[in-house]
Design a protein around this motif. Structure first.
Motif, PDB file in Angstrom:
ATOM      1  N   GLN A 175      49.209  45.662 -19.248  1.00  0.00           N
ATOM      2  CA  GLN A 175      48.119  44.931 -19.899  1.00  0.00           C
ATOM      3  C   GLN A 175      46.780  45.539 -19.491  1.00  0.00           C
ATOM      4  O   GLN A 175      46.702  46.293 -18.536  1.00  0.00           O
ATOM      5  CB  GLN A 175      48.137  43.476 -19.455  1.00  0.00           C
ATOM      6  CG  GLN A 175      49.483  42.798 -19.625  1.00  0.00           C
ATOM      7  CD  GLN A 175      49.565  41.549 -18.766  1.00  0.00           C
ATOM      8  OE1 GLN A 175      48.709  40.693 -18.850  1.00  0.00           O
ATOM      9  NE2 GLN A 175      50.589  41.450 -17.942  1.00  0.00           N
ATOM     10  N   ASN A 176      45.713  45.129 -20.202  1.00  0.00           N
ATOM     11  CA  ASN A 176      44.404  45.613 -19.759  1.00  0.00           C
ATOM     12  C   ASN A 176      43.601  44.509 -19.087  1.00  0.00           C
ATOM     13  O   ASN A 176      42.903  44.745 -18.117  1.00  0.00           O
ATOM     14  CB  ASN A 176      43.623  46.223 -20.928  1.00  0.00           C
ATOM     15  CG  ASN A 176      42.452  47.042 -20.382  1.00  0.00           C
ATOM     16  OD1 ASN A 176      42.547  47.571 -19.268  1.00  0.00           O
ATOM     17  ND2 ASN A 176      41.372  47.120 -21.113  1.00  0.00           N
ATOM     18  N   ASN A 177      43.739  43.269 -19.621  1.00  0.00           N
ATOM     19  CA  ASN A 177      43.004  42.163 -19.008  1.00  0.00           C
ATOM     20  C   ASN A 177      43.989  41.215 -18.346  1.00  0.00           C
ATOM     21  O   ASN A 177      44.851  40.653 -19.009  1.00  0.00           O
ATOM     22  CB  ASN A 177      42.202  41.403 -20.061  1.00  0.00           C
ATOM     23  CG  ASN A 177      41.000  42.217 -20.483  1.00  0.00           C
ATOM     24  OD1 ASN A 177      40.013  42.281 -19.760  1.00  0.00           O
ATOM     25  ND2 ASN A 177      41.118  42.871 -21.618  1.00  0.00           N
ATOM     26  N   PRO A 214      39.808  37.438 -12.710  1.00  0.00           N
ATOM     27  CA  PRO A 214      39.978  38.044 -14.039  1.00  0.00           C
ATOM     28  C   PRO A 214      39.435  39.474 -14.027  1.00  0.00           C
ATOM     29  O   PRO A 214      38.268  39.690 -13.712  1.00  0.00           O
ATOM     30  CB  PRO A 214      39.122  37.138 -14.939  1.00  0.00           C
ATOM     31  CG  PRO A 214      38.151  36.469 -14.017  1.00  0.00           C
ATOM     32  CD  PRO A 214      38.693  36.505 -12.624  1.00  0.00           C
ATOM     33  N   THR A 274      35.786  40.760 -14.650  1.00  0.00           N
ATOM     34  CA  THR A 274      35.147  40.506 -15.950  1.00  0.00           C
ATOM     35  C   THR A 274      34.301  39.239 -15.936  1.00  0.00           C
ATOM     36  O   THR A 274      33.577  38.971 -16.873  1.00  0.00           O
ATOM     37  CB  THR A 274      36.205  40.417 -17.076  1.00  0.00           C
ATOM     38  OG1 THR A 274      37.212  39.500 -16.673  1.00  0.00           O
ATOM     39  CG2 THR A 274      36.798  41.773 -17.369  1.00  0.00           C
ATOM     40  N   GLU A 304      39.512  43.670 -15.773  1.00  0.00           N
ATOM     41  CA  GLU A 304      39.929  44.687 -16.736  1.00  0.00           C
ATOM     42  C   GLU A 304      40.516  45.791 -15.855  1.00  0.00           C
ATOM     43  O   GLU A 304      39.869  46.232 -14.896  1.00  0.00           O
ATOM     44  CB  GLU A 304      38.684  45.187 -17.454  1.00  0.00           C
ATOM     45  CG  GLU A 304      38.956  45.896 -18.745  1.00  0.00           C
ATOM     46  CD  GLU A 304      37.619  46.236 -19.393  1.00  0.00           C
ATOM     47  OE1 GLU A 304      37.072  45.393 -20.126  1.00  0.00           O
ATOM     48  OE2 GLU A 304      37.126  47.346 -19.108  1.00  0.00           O
ATOM     49  N   ASP A 312      44.652  38.221 -14.935  1.00  0.00           N
ATOM     50  CA  ASP A 312      44.166  37.460 -13.781  1.00  0.00           C
ATOM     51  C   ASP A 312      45.052  37.882 -12.609  1.00  0.00           C
ATOM     52  O   ASP A 312      46.246  37.581 -12.576  1.00  0.00           O
ATOM     53  CB  ASP A 312      44.305  35.956 -14.069  1.00  0.00           C
ATOM     54  CG  ASP A 312      43.996  35.118 -12.836  1.00  0.00           C
ATOM     55  OD1 ASP A 312      43.615  35.684 -11.798  1.00  0.00           O
ATOM     56  OD2 ASP A 312      44.147  33.890 -12.932  1.00  0.00           O
TER      57      ASP A 312
END
Ligand code: HEM
Length: 406
Positions: free
Chosen positions: A121-123, A400, A382, A402, A125
């Protein structure tokens, strides 16, 4: 002149977001503070906290009886003196020194398993998808519990954790989860008794001190205790550490460029932002302190968070500075140190109940951090987040980020 600290300060928004000024004022003006709501005495100075933790004759860990025993039975946490030393001597060798080297493969495998999902994934938690999961995954792997049963064990651990200090209904749910876990563990314990492997259950089953070993019930209680002693603490230890690095890109880059810095940066994070900010003890006798008599059988809270940010011990204690020269940066020592202007932090406690998993937690945090920095070269927060304090712990609830591709 500032107003005096009152008991209401501990439930205030100010304390939740920034407990440092309150602790500072307590150390300066009310180093022995009586909390009349909870009928407990609070000590905040480094030297007082250290003195209590080292004095198991006058200060007992009986406070854990009420908190833990109804859920998973008796554990070494509640014991004092010779009985505590005997039980600790049986299990402690499984957590330090050479034993630990054998666990590295399990830690690495756990980090990889979780990383495989994150780095797709890129984003993400990082708390939800990494730190919440890693310590429990490592503990179950070390115990020798099959991966397919991880979710079952995580559920048990969460139910037991939620029961601590909670309502009678929650305590019964916790106790029932422990009984279910003990039933699950029984055949594993029995098979390891007959045919030991290299896992932690085998080590605990066969560990002896003075010819004595733990009974099956004691082993099950100890394993349930490990889920709560080693899971959320390490989770928060890593999350607060990563929050420190992500909030300070220069420090993040410095660790990335020189991974040997990770260890000292982790020590500094444990000092300023350790997961456990308060512990408590019960007095075995009347105690005179600051001209006040604390009665026998009183609760004394020792504020680790305040001791670790005591400005009579650490310069500019509220800043995160892995280059500081007044903090002992090596592997923690049970007795603490306070000499030649270099002092140990107390995030793992001190004295006879000093954390048994300190080396495991450190190995896990350092390995996860170096792997993470390698896999996520452009990682950045982020949104702005901060740790929040409750009475006993202080943790950043989400991170959170990136990820930034390789
Ligand atoms: C960053 C992570 C951790 C922190 C901050 C931490 C902190 C602490 C503290 C402050 C104590 C002392 C409690 C007291 O004096 O009342 C303690 C005890 C203990 N910890 Fe940890 N801990 C961590 C990780 C672990 C891990 C990974 C394990 C094992 C899997 C573990 C197992 C234990 C045990 C068994 C005790 C009880 C020792 C005794 O009573 O003799 N901890 N920990």
């Amino acid at each position: 002149m500032t107003r005096k600290i009152t008991v209401d300060d501990f439930s205030s928004e100010e304390y939740k977001h920034n407990p440092f000024p309150i602790w500072r004022q307590m150390r300066d003006e009310q180093p022995l503070f009586y909390d009349s709501n909870e009928h407990r005495w609070i000590l905040t100075r480094y030297t007082d906290v250290m003195a209590v933790l080292r004095d198991h004759e006058r200060y007992s860990t009986r406070t854990y009886i009420e908190r833990f025993r109804p859920i998973f039975g008796r554990t070494l946490a509640e014991l004092d003196g010779a009985r505590h030393i005997r039980e600790r001597t049986i299990v402690a060798p499984a957590f330090v020194g050479k034993s630990l080297d054998g666990y590295e493969q399990f830690i690495r495998r756990s980090i990889e398993r979780i990383g495989e999902k994150i780095f797709l994934q890129n984003n993400v938690d990082l708390v939800k998808s990494m730190t919440n999961i890693l310590p429990s995954t490592v503990i179950t792997a070390l115990l020798g519990i099959p991966e397919k049963d991880d979710d079952f064990v995580f559920d048990i651990g969460n139910t037991i954790l939620a029961a601590i200090g909670s309502t009678p209904e929650m305590i019964e749910r916790g106790a029932s989860a422990h009984r279910k876990f003990a039933e699950y563990l029984a055949p594993i314990i029995s098979s390891r008794r007959d045919a030991p492997t290299t896992d932690l259950i085998s080590r605990i089953v066969h560990a002896q001190a003075d010819g004595q070993s733990l009974t099956d019930d004691e082993i099950c209680s100890f394993i349930s205790f490990l889920l709560v002693a080693g899971g959320p603490t390490t989770d928060t230890g890593i999350a607060n550490f990563w929050w420190n690095l992500l909030s300070d890109p220069d420090q993040l880059e410095a660790c990335r460029n020189d991974p040997t810095r990770i260890s000292r940066a982790f020590s500094e994070s444990l000092r300023r932002d350790g997961p456990i900010i308060n512990e408590d003890r019960m007095t075995n006798c009347e105690i005179e302190l600051y001209g006040i008599t604390i009665p026998k059988d009183s609760i004394v809270v020792i504020c680790l968070g305040s001791a670790n940010t005591d400005d009579s011990v650490f310069a500019e204690p509220e800043s995160f500075n892995p280059d500081r020269t007044d903090l002992f940066m090596g592997v923690e020592r049970k007795g603490g140190i306070h000499e030649n202007g270099v002092s140990g932090h107390m995030a793992f406690g001190m004295g006879s109940h000093f954390c048994m998993g300190y080396q495991l937690a450190r190995r896990e945090a350092e390995m996860a951090t170096s792997q993470f920095l390698l896999q996520a070269p452009g990682v950045r927060l982020t949104s702005e987040v901060h740790p929040e304090a409750r009475f006993f712990d202080r943790f950043v609830g989400k991170l959170p980020v990136e990820i930034g591709k390789k």
